[in-house]
Write a protein that holds these residues in place. Sequence first.
Motif, PDB file in Angstrom:
ATOM      1  N   UNK A  20       0.848  -1.192   0.000  1.00  0.00           N
ATOM      2  CA  UNK A  20       0.000   0.000   0.000  1.00  0.00           C
ATOM      3  C   UNK A  20       0.883   1.242   0.000  1.00  0.00           C
ATOM      4  N   UNK A  21       0.645   2.132  -0.940  1.00  0.00           N
ATOM      5  CA  UNK A  21       1.372   3.402  -0.977  1.00  0.00           C
ATOM      6  C   UNK A  21       0.353   4.544  -0.998  1.00  0.00           C
ATOM      7  N   UNK A  22       0.476   5.451  -0.051  1.00  0.00           N
ATOM      8  CA  UNK A  22      -0.431   6.603   0.043  1.00  0.00           C
ATOM      9  C   UNK A  22       0.330   7.840  -0.420  1.00  0.00           C
ATOM     10  N   UNK A  23      -0.288   8.608  -1.323  1.00  0.00           N
ATOM     11  CA  UNK A  23       0.402   9.728  -1.956  1.00  0.00           C
ATOM     12  C   UNK A  23      -0.439  10.998  -1.842  1.00  0.00           C
ATOM     13  N   UNK A  24       0.193  12.084  -1.405  1.00  0.00           N
ATOM     14  CA  UNK A  24      -0.487  13.364  -1.297  1.00  0.00           C
ATOM     15  C   UNK A  24      -0.105  14.295  -2.435  1.00  0.00           C
ATOM     16  N   UNK A  25      -1.088  15.055  -2.956  1.00  0.00           N
ATOM     17  CA  UNK A  25      -0.851  16.028  -4.017  1.00  0.00           C
ATOM     18  C   UNK A  25      -1.537  17.345  -3.644  1.00  0.00           C
ATOM     19  N   UNK A  26      -0.907  18.460  -3.996  1.00  0.00           N
ATOM     20  CA  UNK A  26      -1.479  19.771  -3.701  1.00  0.00           C
ATOM     21  C   UNK A  26      -1.605  20.584  -4.989  1.00  0.00           C
ATOM     22  N   UNK A  33      -2.173  -6.148   8.003  1.00  0.00           N
ATOM     23  CA  UNK A  33      -0.768  -6.559   8.080  1.00  0.00           C
ATOM     24  C   UNK A  33       0.025  -6.138   6.846  1.00  0.00           C
ATOM     25  N   UNK A  34      -0.597  -5.413   5.938  1.00  0.00           N
ATOM     26  CA  UNK A  34       0.080  -4.978   4.718  1.00  0.00           C
ATOM     27  C   UNK A  34       1.213  -3.998   5.022  1.00  0.00           C
ATOM     28  N   UNK A  35       2.231  -4.005   4.175  1.00  0.00           N
ATOM     29  CA  UNK A  35       3.258  -2.967   4.251  1.00  0.00           C
ATOM     30  C   UNK A  35       2.669  -1.676   3.692  1.00  0.00           C
ATOM     31  N   UNK A  36       2.850  -0.570   4.414  1.00  0.00           N
ATOM     32  CA  UNK A  36       2.241   0.701   4.029  1.00  0.00           C
ATOM     33  C   UNK A  36       3.325   1.777   3.962  1.00  0.00           C
ATOM     34  N   UNK A  37       3.351   2.509   2.859  1.00  0.00           N
ATOM     35  CA  UNK A  37       4.313   3.585   2.660  1.00  0.00           C
ATOM     36  C   UNK A  37       3.540   4.867   2.328  1.00  0.00           C
ATOM     37  N   UNK A  38       4.108   6.002   2.648  1.00  0.00           N
ATOM     38  CA  UNK A  38       3.465   7.278   2.307  1.00  0.00           C
ATOM     39  C   UNK A  38       4.483   8.209   1.657  1.00  0.00           C
ATOM     40  N   UNK A  39       3.960   9.105   0.830  1.00  0.00           N
ATOM     41  CA  UNK A  39       4.846  10.026   0.117  1.00  0.00           C
ATOM     42  C   UNK A  39       4.063  11.263  -0.311  1.00  0.00           C
ATOM     43  N   UNK A  40       4.692  12.416  -0.230  1.00  0.00           N
ATOM     44  CA  UNK A  40       4.092  13.647  -0.721  1.00  0.00           C
ATOM     45  C   UNK A  40       4.748  14.082  -2.014  1.00  0.00           C
ATOM     46  N   UNK A  41       3.947  14.610  -2.934  1.00  0.00           N
ATOM     47  CA  UNK A  41       4.474  15.048  -4.232  1.00  0.00           C
ATOM     48  C   UNK A  41       4.381  16.554  -4.428  1.00  0.00           C
ATOM     49  N   UNK A  42       3.994  17.297  -3.365  1.00  0.00           N
ATOM     50  CA  UNK A  42       3.802  18.733  -3.492  1.00  0.00           C
ATOM     51  C   UNK A  42       2.870  19.001  -4.668  1.00  0.00           C
ATOM     52  N   UNK A  59       1.652  17.879   1.737  1.00  0.00           N
ATOM     53  CA  UNK A  59       1.314  16.621   1.041  1.00  0.00           C
ATOM     54  C   UNK A  59       1.885  15.415   1.783  1.00  0.00           C
ATOM     55  N   UNK A  60       3.076  15.571   2.360  1.00  0.00           N
ATOM     56  CA  UNK A  60       3.659  14.489   3.167  1.00  0.00           C
ATOM     57  C   UNK A  60       2.786  14.179   4.379  1.00  0.00           C
ATOM     58  N   UNK A  61       2.356  15.214   5.074  1.00  0.00           N
ATOM     59  CA  UNK A  61       1.555  15.028   6.284  1.00  0.00           C
ATOM     60  C   UNK A  61       0.217  14.374   5.962  1.00  0.00           C
ATOM     61  N   UNK A  62      -0.422  14.837   4.897  1.00  0.00           N
ATOM     62  CA  UNK A  62      -1.720  14.268   4.527  1.00  0.00           C
ATOM     63  C   UNK A  62      -1.595  12.792   4.151  1.00  0.00           C
ATOM     64  N   UNK A  63      -0.567  12.471   3.359  1.00  0.00           N
ATOM     65  CA  UNK A  63      -0.353  11.077   2.976  1.00  0.00           C
ATOM     66  C   UNK A  63      -0.046  10.221   4.199  1.00  0.00           C
ATOM     67  N   UNK A  64       0.794  10.745   5.093  1.00  0.00           N
ATOM     68  CA  UNK A  64       1.164  10.004   6.297  1.00  0.00           C
ATOM     69  C   UNK A  64      -0.039   9.760   7.195  1.00  0.00           C
ATOM     70  N   UNK A  65      -0.897  10.766   7.355  1.00  0.00           N
ATOM     71  CA  UNK A  65      -2.062  10.619   8.221  1.00  0.00           C
ATOM     72  C   UNK A  65      -3.063   9.608   7.667  1.00  0.00           C
TER      73      UNK A  65
END
Length: 241
Positions: A160-166, A196-205, A179-185
């Motif tokens: 699972x990868x969560x990505x924030x965009x602004x 139990x999935x691996x979860x990653x987050x990332x912001x792309x501004x 965008x980092x904070x939103x994806x992380x939250x």
Amino acid sequence: MKLINVKTILSTAVIATMISGCAASNSGNTFGENQNAIIGATLGTITGVVLGNNIGGGNKSRNKVIGAVAGAAIGGAIGYSMDNQAREVAESLNTNVNNNPNAALDPNQDLIVSNTDNYVKIMFRDDMMFETNSANPTYSAQTKISKINSVLQKYPNTLVQVVGHTDSRGTHAYNQNLSNQRASNVGNIIYNSGVSNQIFSRGCSFDKPVALNNSDANMALNRRVEVYLYPNQQSVIDVCK
């Protein structure tokens, strides 16, 4: 460099189609719903032929066929799995799978579930997720995000990868942090649900807009959080480009 026998590819591609065709007939789905499985199986076949052709020792033709069958099975299974997960995620969110490339430009589409043969993407508009300039999802947003957890529990190996965009208002650094904070939250909401999935987050501004940042309406389209579901590490894409 060794050349690959075209006849071998063509004949083993038939095997791929047969394998994916069996999956379609067993599930009762139409070709349109299973085309990713067929594409995956065919690509897997070609990959298998290449690998089989380079296996040292033994009967080369036999190795090609073995490699093709294995590749077709793997490729077809991945495509079919992504189709299934996309459909189940859409159902959990009371919507349908929408693979129209222009769907993200429709302001009435605040939730879009789509998929390829390599991933499922869930797009949430910011307006339905956060208050203005806030990185904390609303209660309504948390409830909606949590609905996909029942699907993830069925597929514990899905990444699972969560990505924030602004949009482009403000500095790049400010929007990167937001965008980092939103994806992380959002990622933490999924993680804290007990999957139990691996979860990653990332912001792309504002590096990957879906529309030009030249109007309030277009800026609203660009403010979004996307959740990607991948079958394996090799399928992960650079989400900010």
